[in-house]
Design an enzyme around this catalytic site. Structure first.
Site, mmCIF file in Angstrom:
data_model
loop_
_atom_site.group_PDB
_atom_site.id
_atom_site.type_symbol
_atom_site.label_atom_id
_atom_site.label_comp_id
_atom_site.label_asym_id
_atom_site.label_seq_id
_atom_site.Cartn_x
_atom_site.Cartn_y
_atom_site.Cartn_z
ATOM 1 N N LYS A 13 2.259 0.330 1.755
ATOM 2 C CA LYS A 13 2.940 1.568 2.597
ATOM 3 C C LYS A 13 4.079 1.399 3.478
ATOM 4 O O LYS A 13 4.844 2.061 3.768
ATOM 5 C CB LYS A 13 1.656 2.560 3.319
ATOM 6 C CG LYS A 13 0.507 3.041 2.568
ATOM 7 C CD LYS A 13 -0.306 4.213 3.025
ATOM 8 C CE LYS A 13 -0.871 3.547 4.316
ATOM 9 N NZ LYS A 13 -1.816 2.411 4.055
ATOM 10 N N ARG A 88 -5.791 10.543 6.771
ATOM 11 C CA ARG A 88 -6.588 9.640 6.214
ATOM 12 C C ARG A 88 -8.218 10.245 5.933
ATOM 13 O O ARG A 88 -9.018 9.549 5.526
ATOM 14 C CB ARG A 88 -7.019 8.371 7.176
ATOM 15 C CG ARG A 88 -6.030 7.096 6.846
ATOM 16 C CD ARG A 88 -6.336 6.096 7.891
ATOM 17 N NE ARG A 88 -6.128 4.931 7.592
ATOM 18 C CZ ARG A 88 -5.021 3.965 7.986
ATOM 19 N NH1 ARG A 88 -3.979 4.559 8.573
ATOM 20 N NH2 ARG A 88 -5.421 2.629 7.886
ATOM 21 N N ARG A 127 -1.673 -12.039 5.326
ATOM 22 C CA ARG A 127 -0.508 -11.009 6.125
ATOM 23 C C ARG A 127 -0.230 -11.441 7.292
ATOM 24 O O ARG A 127 -1.181 -11.812 8.287
ATOM 25 C CB ARG A 127 -0.846 -9.763 5.992
ATOM 26 C CG ARG A 127 0.328 -8.829 6.686
ATOM 27 C CD ARG A 127 0.271 -7.225 6.044
ATOM 28 N NE ARG A 127 -0.932 -6.730 6.894
ATOM 29 C CZ ARG A 127 -1.261 -5.314 7.012
ATOM 30 N NH1 ARG A 127 -0.295 -4.593 6.273
ATOM 31 N NH2 ARG A 127 -2.121 -4.800 7.811
ATOM 32 N N ARG A 160 -2.836 -9.727 12.538
ATOM 33 C CA ARG A 160 -3.183 -8.625 13.146
ATOM 34 C C ARG A 160 -4.783 -9.053 13.302
ATOM 35 O O ARG A 160 -5.403 -9.649 12.287
ATOM 36 C CB ARG A 160 -3.237 -7.507 12.064
ATOM 37 C CG ARG A 160 -1.906 -6.462 12.721
ATOM 38 C CD ARG A 160 -1.684 -5.406 11.781
ATOM 39 N NE ARG A 160 -2.910 -4.523 11.507
ATOM 40 C CZ ARG A 160 -2.711 -3.425 10.786
ATOM 41 N NH1 ARG A 160 -1.440 -3.001 10.367
ATOM 42 N NH2 ARG A 160 -3.800 -2.865 10.693
ATOM 43 N N ARG A 171 -12.350 -1.897 6.403
ATOM 44 C CA ARG A 171 -11.300 -1.077 6.042
ATOM 45 C C ARG A 171 -11.210 -0.480 4.689
ATOM 46 O O ARG A 171 -10.676 0.697 4.684
ATOM 47 C CB ARG A 171 -9.807 -1.554 6.711
ATOM 48 C CG ARG A 171 -9.748 -2.061 8.200
ATOM 49 C CD ARG A 171 -8.887 -3.014 8.417
ATOM 50 N NE ARG A 171 -7.507 -2.534 8.288
ATOM 51 C CZ ARG A 171 -6.517 -3.370 8.205
ATOM 52 N NH1 ARG A 171 -6.759 -4.656 8.255
ATOM 53 N NH2 ARG A 171 -5.335 -2.812 7.793
HETATM 54 P P1 AMP Z 1 -2.779 0.739 9.603
HETATM 55 O O1 AMP Z 1 -1.962 0.156 10.499
HETATM 56 O O2 AMP Z 1 -2.456 2.048 9.009
HETATM 57 O O3 AMP Z 1 -3.555 -0.114 8.631
HETATM 58 O O4 AMP Z 1 -3.940 1.253 11.046
HETATM 59 C C1 AMP Z 1 -4.504 0.257 11.615
HETATM 60 C C2 AMP Z 1 -5.807 1.358 12.336
HETATM 61 O O5 AMP Z 1 -5.370 2.341 13.161
HETATM 62 C C3 AMP Z 1 -6.897 1.853 11.221
HETATM 63 O O6 AMP Z 1 -7.696 0.789 10.793
HETATM 64 C C4 AMP Z 1 -7.446 2.954 12.336
HETATM 65 O O7 AMP Z 1 -8.478 2.078 13.100
HETATM 66 C C5 AMP Z 1 -6.495 3.453 13.096
HETATM 67 N N1 AMP Z 1 -5.792 4.607 12.198
HETATM 68 C C6 AMP Z 1 -4.543 4.513 11.823
HETATM 69 N N2 AMP Z 1 -4.173 5.639 11.208
HETATM 70 C C7 AMP Z 1 -5.330 6.443 11.380
HETATM 71 C C8 AMP Z 1 -5.791 7.874 11.006
HETATM 72 N N3 AMP Z 1 -4.693 8.416 10.416
HETATM 73 N N4 AMP Z 1 -7.032 8.180 11.141
HETATM 74 C C9 AMP Z 1 -7.949 7.483 11.823
HETATM 75 N N5 AMP Z 1 -7.584 6.187 12.351
HETATM 76 C C10 AMP Z 1 -6.384 5.769 12.195
#
Ligand code: AMP
Length: 213
Positions: A13, A88, A127, A160, A171
């Protein structure tokens, strides 16, 4: 164009949203990046988000919805945006629809990038990301030219904290439980387009741009 990029962690994404935002001149809004920036600033939202992110859990809807609605209200979003990582949950999707309807607007299109679970684990576990420009690399399939350095900006690459195997699995479980219902939600609204996310980055990018235009 107001669009959403839907897909599991590791579906590409972030990479694709970057390509789309550059090509179409619209803002790229990544909820995970906003949380990570808030966490490194050490503000209230960041401190609250950090505890959930470290465990691979979702940050509560109330905090997340407030942060994103505020962000899409910023002037750079008037020409359009692509949301990456939000919504989400069904609650987030409904809150977004309501907030946009209040402004006489709506999400135009939702692009769903589909990738199998095995491939997601493989991608996330290898990654590395540039600290400065967020470009992602993979230790096997797309390594940087110089180890530990970004090809684009020479920034430091890091893994990360939530890309370690146990948290990656968590996740993906959270995604399957909380986020996959959005596929039906947007499909029933006639807004969903599914794209196979297992090919080459450029080919997937072209399919997405074609769908958007
Ligand atoms: P990402 O970088 O999109 O993988 O997001 C990293 C982390 O941020 C996720 O595992 C969640 O803990 C938090 N996060 C990101 N977007 C959301 C969302 N829309 N709702 C809730 N938590 C989020």
């Amino acid at each position: 164009m107001r669009s959403v990029l839907l897909g599991a962690p590791g579906s590409g994404k972030g990479t694709q949203a970057g390509i789309i935002s550059e090509k179409l001149g619209i803002s790229h809004i990544a909820s995970g990046d906003l949380f990570r920036e808030a966490a490194s600033r050490g503000d209230d939202v960041g401190n609250q988000a950090k505890t959930y992110m470290e465990k691979g859990l979702l940050v509560p809807d109330e905090i997340t919805i407030r942060m994103i609605l505020e962000r899409i209200g910023a002037p750079d979003c008037t020409k359009g945006f692509i949301l990456d990582g939000f919504p989400r949950t069904l609650e987030q999707a409904k809150a977004l629809d309501i907030a946009m309807a209040e402004k006489g607007e709506a999400i135009d299109l939702v692009l769903y990038i589909k990738v199998g679970t095995e491939e997601l684990v493989r991608r996330l576990s290898g990654r590395f990301i540039c600290q400065s420009c967020q470009t992602p690399y993979h230790i096997v399939s797309s390594p940087s030219k110089v180890e530990g350095k970004c090809d684009k900006c020479d920034g430091e690459l890091y893994q990360r904290a939530d890309d370690v195997p146990d948290t990656v699995r968590k996740r993906i479980d959270v995604y399957l439980d909380k986020t996959t219902p959005l596929i039906d939600y947007y499909s029933e609204a006639g807004k969903l387009i599914e794209i196979n996310g297992e090919g080459e980055i450029d080919g997937i990018g072209e399919s997405l741009i074609k769908a958007l235009s």
